[in-house]
Scaffold this active site. Structure first.
Site, short mmCIF file in Angstrom:
data_model
loop_
_atom_site.label_atom_id
_atom_site.label_comp_id
_atom_site.label_asym_id
_atom_site.label_seq_id
_atom_site.Cartn_x
_atom_site.Cartn_y
_atom_site.Cartn_z
N MET A 84 79.36 77.83 -40.60
CA MET A 84 78.25 77.64 -41.53
C MET A 84 77.89 76.16 -41.54
SD MET A 84 80.14 79.88 -44.48
CE MET A 84 78.82 79.79 -45.70
N LEU A 170 79.18 72.61 -48.22
CA LEU A 170 78.97 71.81 -47.00
C LEU A 170 79.59 72.47 -45.77
CD1 LEU A 170 79.24 68.19 -48.38
CD2 LEU A 170 77.20 69.54 -47.96
N GLY A 171 79.80 71.68 -44.70
CA GLY A 171 80.23 72.23 -43.43
C GLY A 171 81.50 73.06 -43.57
N SER A 172 81.48 74.30 -43.14
CA SER A 172 82.59 75.18 -43.44
C SER A 172 82.58 76.39 -42.52
CB SER A 172 82.52 75.62 -44.91
OG SER A 172 81.20 76.05 -45.22
N GLN A 173 83.53 77.30 -42.77
CA GLN A 173 83.62 78.51 -41.96
C GLN A 173 84.05 79.68 -42.84
OE1 GLN A 173 86.90 80.26 -39.06
NE2 GLN A 173 86.14 78.29 -38.29
#
Length: 206
Positions: A84, A170-173
């Protein structure tokens, strides 16, 4: 002085607009059907792995995390990891309907990202959903930038397919754990959407 005030005002407005955009939660028409598993997140499929012994792992920022949920997947399972980006909608949705039977939160490390010689641990949540005799898992993995993921559900709660279950900042999975008796219907690099994209279909030979 007026020039600096204008610059400050533009910066504040830009930050406000980004915050509003990041936390957006658009309405979704949820895909319906039997024997299907939906994507729990908006993003891009980063990896698809099969674990024959049912003891799955997830990968983030160069780290590998064993999930220790093999008791729910004795016949093996797939793990589909969805990246994501900061531009994606970060609301997570339930891949199936059912009852929440397990939730585990693991704290992340709060060391600066540039610090060497220190194990950096991603904050994450593990959720197991039971539907009939089958289990499906969702794993939220926060990035080092924000290190924040949260759930709006609790153990014992019954949820619907496509229902909102939490969010990552924020930037993640987000990863989904899928029983071995399903066929994966997405490929690495494919765009998926929470509550809409079918990522697995139960095999008819079972």
């Amino acid at each position: 002085m007026g020039k600096y005030k204008k610059f400050f005002a533009i910066a504040v407005c830009s930050l406000l607009l980004f915050t509003v955009y990041f936390y957006r939660d658009p309405d979704r028409v949820i895909t319906k059907g039997n024997n299907i598993i939906l994507s729990p997140a908006d993003g891009t499929v980063e990896y698809i792995k099969f674990y024959e012994n049912g003891n799955p792992e997830v990968f983030k920022d160069g780290n590998c995390y064993v999930l220790n949920v093999s008791r729910y997947f004795p016949n093996g399972c797939y793990v589909v990891g969805i990246f994501m980006s900061p531009l994606d909608v970060h609301v997570n949705r339930a891949p199936i309907g059912g009852r929440i039977v397990y939730i585990k939160h693991i704290d992340g490390s709060f060391y600066p990202a540039f610090l060497e010689g220190v194990e950096k641990i991603n904050e994450r949540n593990i959720v197991i959903i039971k539907n009939g005799s089958e289990y499906v898992g969702v794993v939220q993995i926060a990035g080092f930038v924000a290190r924040r993921c949260w759930l709006s559900i609790k153990e014992g709660e019954c949820i619907n397919m496509g229902q909102k279950i939490g969010m990552i900042k924020l930037g993640s999975q987000t990863a989904v754990i899928i029983p071995a008796n399903y066929n994966i219907t997405v490929k690495v690099g494919e765009r998926v959407y929470a509550g809409q994209t079918i990522i697995a279909v139960k095999r008819t030979d079972n």
